[in-house]
Structures are given as structure tokens and as C-alpha cells.
Design an enzyme around this catalytic site. Structure first.
Site, PDB file in Angstrom:
ATOM      1  N   ARG A  96      27.805  48.977   3.579  1.00  0.00           N
ATOM      2  CA  ARG A  96      26.805  49.293   2.655  1.00  0.00           C
ATOM      3  C   ARG A  96      26.537  48.387   1.832  1.00  0.00           C
ATOM      4  O   ARG A  96      25.392  47.944   1.245  1.00  0.00           O
ATOM      5  CB  ARG A  96      27.399  50.741   1.935  1.00  0.00           C
ATOM      6  CG  ARG A  96      27.675  52.103   2.687  1.00  0.00           C
ATOM      7  CD  ARG A  96      28.075  52.916   1.686  1.00  0.00           C
ATOM      8  NE  ARG A  96      27.092  52.893   0.420  1.00  0.00           N
ATOM      9  CZ  ARG A  96      25.971  53.665   0.442  1.00  0.00           C
ATOM     10  NH1 ARG A  96      25.804  54.466   1.951  1.00  0.00           N
ATOM     11  NH2 ARG A  96      24.922  53.754  -0.299  1.00  0.00           N
ATOM     12  N   CYS A 120      27.798  58.096   3.572  1.00  0.00           N
ATOM     13  CA  CYS A 120      29.019  57.684   4.284  1.00  0.00           C
ATOM     14  C   CYS A 120      30.159  58.409   3.977  1.00  0.00           C
ATOM     15  O   CYS A 120      29.952  59.557   3.421  1.00  0.00           O
ATOM     16  CB  CYS A 120      29.078  56.349   3.607  1.00  0.00           C
ATOM     17  SG  CYS A 120      30.071  56.175   2.060  1.00  0.00           S
ATOM     18  N   ARG A 125      25.735  58.463  -1.667  1.00  0.00           N
ATOM     19  CA  ARG A 125      25.670  56.985  -2.228  1.00  0.00           C
ATOM     20  C   ARG A 125      24.238  56.682  -1.819  1.00  0.00           C
ATOM     21  O   ARG A 125      24.125  55.685  -1.172  1.00  0.00           O
ATOM     22  CB  ARG A 125      26.880  56.396  -1.533  1.00  0.00           C
ATOM     23  CG  ARG A 125      28.065  56.664  -1.638  1.00  0.00           C
ATOM     24  CD  ARG A 125      29.275  55.825  -1.084  1.00  0.00           C
ATOM     25  NE  ARG A 125      29.301  54.590  -1.698  1.00  0.00           N
ATOM     26  CZ  ARG A 125      30.108  53.487  -1.219  1.00  0.00           C
ATOM     27  NH1 ARG A 125      30.724  53.530  -0.227  1.00  0.00           N
ATOM     28  NH2 ARG A 125      30.350  52.239  -1.995  1.00  0.00           N
ATOM     29  N   ILE A 127      20.751  54.515  -2.846  1.00  0.00           N
ATOM     30  CA  ILE A 127      20.517  53.370  -3.649  1.00  0.00           C
ATOM     31  C   ILE A 127      19.077  53.362  -4.849  1.00  0.00           C
ATOM     32  O   ILE A 127      18.503  52.518  -4.993  1.00  0.00           O
ATOM     33  CB  ILE A 127      20.320  52.127  -2.854  1.00  0.00           C
ATOM     34  CG1 ILE A 127      19.411  52.319  -1.911  1.00  0.00           C
ATOM     35  CG2 ILE A 127      21.820  51.860  -2.098  1.00  0.00           C
ATOM     36  CD1 ILE A 127      18.952  50.944  -1.044  1.00  0.00           C
ATOM     37  N   ASP A 128      18.901  54.658  -5.028  1.00  0.00           N
ATOM     38  CA  ASP A 128      17.732  54.737  -5.890  1.00  0.00           C
ATOM     39  C   ASP A 128      17.578  53.935  -6.988  1.00  0.00           C
ATOM     40  O   ASP A 128      16.690  53.689  -7.635  1.00  0.00           O
ATOM     41  CB  ASP A 128      17.772  56.452  -6.168  1.00  0.00           C
ATOM     42  CG  ASP A 128      18.809  56.936  -6.896  1.00  0.00           C
ATOM     43  OD1 ASP A 128      20.006  56.914  -6.305  1.00  0.00           O
ATOM     44  OD2 ASP A 128      18.601  57.479  -8.060  1.00  0.00           O
ATOM     45  N   GLN A 129      18.658  53.781  -7.543  1.00  0.00           N
ATOM     46  CA  GLN A 129      18.970  53.106  -8.922  1.00  0.00           C
ATOM     47  C   GLN A 129      18.510  51.587  -8.833  1.00  0.00           C
ATOM     48  O   GLN A 129      18.075  50.889  -9.495  1.00  0.00           O
ATOM     49  CB  GLN A 129      20.228  53.151  -9.777  1.00  0.00           C
ATOM     50  CG  GLN A 129      20.505  54.614 -10.057  1.00  0.00           C
ATOM     51  CD  GLN A 129      19.442  55.235 -11.019  1.00  0.00           C
ATOM     52  OE1 GLN A 129      19.154  54.765 -11.946  1.00  0.00           O
ATOM     53  NE2 GLN A 129      19.005  56.253 -10.432  1.00  0.00           N
ATOM     54  N   ARG A 400      39.175  46.219   6.457  1.00  0.00           N
ATOM     55  CA  ARG A 400      37.905  45.967   5.494  1.00  0.00           C
ATOM     56  C   ARG A 400      38.311  45.472   4.493  1.00  0.00           C
ATOM     57  O   ARG A 400      37.640  44.674   3.684  1.00  0.00           O
ATOM     58  CB  ARG A 400      36.854  47.321   5.651  1.00  0.00           C
ATOM     59  CG  ARG A 400      36.384  47.658   6.725  1.00  0.00           C
ATOM     60  CD  ARG A 400      35.519  48.777   6.712  1.00  0.00           C
ATOM     61  NE  ARG A 400      34.358  48.445   5.751  1.00  0.00           N
ATOM     62  CZ  ARG A 400      33.382  49.144   5.119  1.00  0.00           C
ATOM     63  NH1 ARG A 400      33.311  50.346   6.009  1.00  0.00           N
ATOM     64  NH2 ARG A 400      32.464  48.705   4.470  1.00  0.00           N
TER      65      ARG A 400
END
Ligand code: EPU
Length: 421
Positions: A96, A120, A125, A127-129, A400
Site C-alpha cells: 500500500r 487490506c 484503509r 486514502i481519502d485524506q 516485509r
């Protein structure tokens, strides 16, 4: 695919070097899209997510070279080579944090097309902001076949009030506003040390950012950013994870390079659990001296208790004396470790965002797997104290975000190895 095999019961004693922070490295790699020449980062953690971000930067046209193991140099497209301003679905769906290229690409090249990440394992989660902030800076944002397209000839400074202190959202906006025309103010900004680290690096490049680390950040836009060299801060979540390992095994471990000021909330809860924690020259020393006692935890944005340490503390609560109440306030679905821990003998009851952990469990080894990074780390911690053998499957989640976790734990006495699944 690999798995990690742990034989429980060993006491951890010695020193563990803490690697560079994953969640600082990812925005810093994206920030290397901004300067006019090649930038070099040192203390870069060797992680799958870092390699994914390097792959993305290469796809965009940047030249990315790993020097020594922990050094990386990122150079803009040379000669007539034009940057490709798109982060494809294939990459964004594996990581992401790929959305972090949005801010720098729009700021420097006036356009970016990034696949929307979608939900996820740990929550929706959105990403509007990030997008709301870019719109406030004058960008046109459109949605096209699962991609967001963001365009602006030149971004213009504005006041942005975030609905919540989003970490990567704030980082995207810092990078965008650094090259905008005029002053940007971000209110309700994320205060995480990684946001501060990004601001420090952008300022080294020539940006004019003040207030990072507080909830109010001011950015005076500049016309150009210059290449730099920077050593990445230590990973506070890796340090916190090993601190819990030391505490649970009644160990004595020096977390080399860890910075106590990044871990105030975690250290306070370790102490409340009966763990001895001391800032020493060269790091943080953690000793599991007495019986572990239950503590309650509420995850919060920094400087509150980090969601990225919730799963690890839950495992400690399983073996502590008494009952712990844990509230996960950041991500709505971050309890994937609970059913797996249950298979190892933990007594945990979940109701929405609240988990009640009855301590005193005698954990027993089992084959377990989890669908996210910190949940997988918590299963390793459980394996360190469980009787018999624990196999943690789907190790790619661990890879990761934890550099050579099995080697670091083995070096302080854990019976742990990587094997083929
Ligand atoms: N949120 C929105 N809209 C947005 C952005 C966020 O609703 O536009 C919500 C999220 O859904 C969440 C909350 O705001 O409920 C906070 O999310 P945030 O944006 O702060 O998280 P992030 O930036 O996506 C980073 C870390 C995560 C860490 C969180 C919280 C990186 C690359 N990732 O994610 O790290 O858990 O902040 O501290 O920095 C990890 O390392 O295991 C990890 C998941």
C-alpha cells in the site's frame, strides 16, 4: 516458500542491532523522486517492502542502485528518458505504501496515476485524506478504472485540516507541499517519528518545513529540491518487538541503536508489566526480571501506544498474571493473530475493537500463520515461550518488515531457524 521454526524455552541474552526503520525508509525512498540529482540513503533495512519500493521507482524511470548492503542511491531519469508517472495495480496491491509516490510526482511533474489500494488484511484503509489534501493544494483528482489520476500545473499552498492524523497521508502532503507555491499548513498532522524524519530529510533537500513532530506543520513551498545523503533512523517497532521477546523470556538484551524517545508509550507499558527498561549508551536495555503482570492497552496515534505493537503485547498478556483489556482504535480488523494464538492455548475473547486476554496461559507449540506483518511477529514471540515446536508459515509477511529476524534472535540464544515450507 519459507517457514520459521521455533523451539520454545530459551532465555534471550545479548545484544541485538536494530535496523533502519521500514516506515521511514518507504517515504524517504519516495522523497528521492523530488530532488534534481541522485540521493543516497544509508542504514536502509533489507526488507521485501524496500525492494518493492525500489522496483516501483525503477518502473517510474529512476535509477536505483544498492551499494553496500545497507546503502541505496536513487537518481532521476537521465538524458532524454522521460519519467513514467504511474504506479500500477500489481505493485500497489502488494504494498500500500506505493501510494507515497503520489505527492512527489504531482509536485514535481504535475501529474500522477496511482492504482487505488483497496482494502487490506487489517482494515479498509482508504486514502481519502491524501486526496482531499491534494485537492486543497489545487490538484484535480479523478478516478479512472481503479486508478486515481491527480493533476496540477503547480500546486498552491493551502490550509489542510486532516480528519485523522494519517501517517502516510501526512507524508504524501509534506512531499507535495514542499514544492507548492506559497505556504501550506497541515492541522491535525500525524506526529509519528517517521513523519518528523521525512521532514528532516526534505529540509536537508532545501524544503522549509517547521513543526513536524507536532500536530501543526507549516511548509513554505520552494521551487527546487537538491540531492542529499542521509542515514535512516532506527526501527522503533522492530526494537519494541525484541523488547517484548526479552521480557517474555526473562532475558537481558541490549537493543543496539534503539532510541528511547521514540518508544515512550511502549516503555511505559513494559515497566507497568514489571519489566526493567533502561536507556544506556548505545541503546535500550530490557530485562525480564520478575513475574509479568497484566496491563491494559489502547492503541492511538503517536505519542499514544502504537497499533504496530498491539499484537506483540497481546502475546505477552497471554502469559502475564491477571487479565488485560486491549482496545485497537486504529485498524478495525487487526486481530488476525487471535485465532492462531488460541490454537497455541491462549485465552482471548474479542468483542469488536476490544480484546480481553486472560493471562497465565501455558502456551504450546503449533503450526500457525497470519495474514499480516505484526501478527506474524507475535506468533514468533509466542513460539519463543511455548512448549515444544512452533512453525510460523507464510514467512513473506515477516520478511516485509523484519530484517533477518531469525538470525537476530538466534544470536541471543533463541532456538529458531528458517526452513522450506
Ligand atoms: N485513514 C483514512 N483515510 C485516509 C488515511 C487513513 O480513513 O486517507 C484511516 C485508516 O484507515 C486508519 C487510520 O486512518 O484507520 C490511520 O491510518 P494511517 O493512514 O495513519 O496508516 P498508514 O499511513 O496507512 C502507517 C504505517 C502502518 C501503521 C500506521 C499507523 C507506513 C508505511 N505504514 O500506515 O504500518 O500501522 O501508519 O501507525 O508507514 C506496519 O508497519 O505493520 C504498518 C501497518
Amino acid at each position: 516458500m519459507d517457514k520459521i521454526v521455533v523451539e520454545g524455552g530459551a532465555r534471550l541474552v545479548g545484544r541485538i542491532p536494530i535496523s533502519g526503520a521500514k516506515n521511514a525508509a518507504l517515504p524517504l525512498l519516495a522523497a528521492a523522486l523530488l530532488p534534481t540529482g541522485a540521493s543516497t540513503y544509508k542504514n536502509v533495512p533489507q526488507l521485501a517492502d524496500v525492494r518493492t519500493m525500489a522496483k516501483l521507482l525503477r518502473m517510474l524511470g529512476w535509477d536505483v542502485e544498492f551499494g553496500s548492503k545497507t546503502e541505496i542511491t536513487i537518481a532521476p531519469p537521465s538524458g532524454k528518458k522521460k519519467p513514467k508517472l504511474e504506479a500500477p495495480y500489481d505493485l500497489v496491491k502488494t504494498m500500500r505504501a506505493s501510494v507515497l509516490v503520489l505527492g512527489p510526482l504531482v509536485a514535481r511533474y504535475g501529474r500522477a496515476r496511482v492504482s487505488l489500494p483497496g482494502g487490506c488484511a487489517i482494515g479498509a484503509r482508504p486514502i481519502d485524506q491524501h486526496l482531499k489534501g491534494l485537492q486543497a493544494l489545487g490538484a484535480k483528482v479523478t478516478l479512472d478504472h481503479g486508478y486515481v489520476e491527480v493533476e496540477a500545473k503547480r500546486l498552491k499552498g493551502a490550509t489542510i485540516v486532516l480528519d485523522m492524523p494519517t501517517v502516510t497521508g501526512c507524508e504524501n502532503l509534506l512531499m507535495a507541499a514542499a514544492l507548492a507555491k506559497g505556504r501550506t499548513v497541515i492541522e491535525n498532522a500525524a506526529r509519528e517519528p517517521e513523519v518528523e524524519e521525512l521532514a528532516t530529510v526534505l529540509n536537508k533537500m532545501g524544503a522549509r518545513i517547521s513543526g513536524a513532530g507536532s500536530a501543526l506543520i507549516t511548509i513554505e513551498g520552494v521551487d527546487e529540491l537538491l540531492p542529499i545523503e542521509h542515514a535512516i533512523m532506527p526501527d522503533r517497532i522492530e526494537a519494541g518487538t525484541f523488547a517484548v521477546a526479552a521480557a517474555m523470556t526473562h532475558g537481558d538484551v541490549l537493543l543496539e541503536g534503539a532510541r528511547p524517545e521514540h518508544l515512550d508509550a511502549v516503555i511505559a507499558k513494559l515497566r507497568a508489566s514489571g519489566v526493567t527498561v533502561a536507556a544506556e549508551a548505545g541503546g535500550i536495555r530490557v530485562r525480564g526480571t520478575g513475574e509479568l503482570t497484566a496491563v491494559d492497552i489502547i492503541t492511538q496515534p503517536h505519542p499514544g501506544f502504537p497499533t504496530d505493537m498491539q499484537a506483540q503485547f497481546m502475546v505477552m498478556a497471554c502469559i502475564a498474571k491477571g487479565q488485560s483489556v486491549i482496545k485497537e482504535m486504529i485498524f478495525e480488523n487487526r486481530y488476525m493473530h487471535v485465532p492462531e494464538l488460541g490454537r497455541m492455548g491462549a485465552d482471548i475473547h474479542i468483542d469488536g475493537r476490544v480484546a480481553v486476554v486472560r493471562g497465565g496461559a501455558k502456551l504450546t507449540g503449533a503450526s500457525v500463520m497470519a495474514t499480516d506483518l505484526r501478527a506474524s511477529a507475535s506468533l514468533i514471540l509466542a513460539g519463543l515461550v511455548a512448549s515444544g515446536k512452533t512453525e510460523v508459515l507464510r514467512v513473506y509477511h515477516l520478511d516485509r518488515g523484519y530484517e533477518a529476524i531469525e538470525k537476530k534472535l538466534r544470536a541471543v540464544g533463541a532456538k529458531i531457524k528458517r526452513a522450506k515450507q
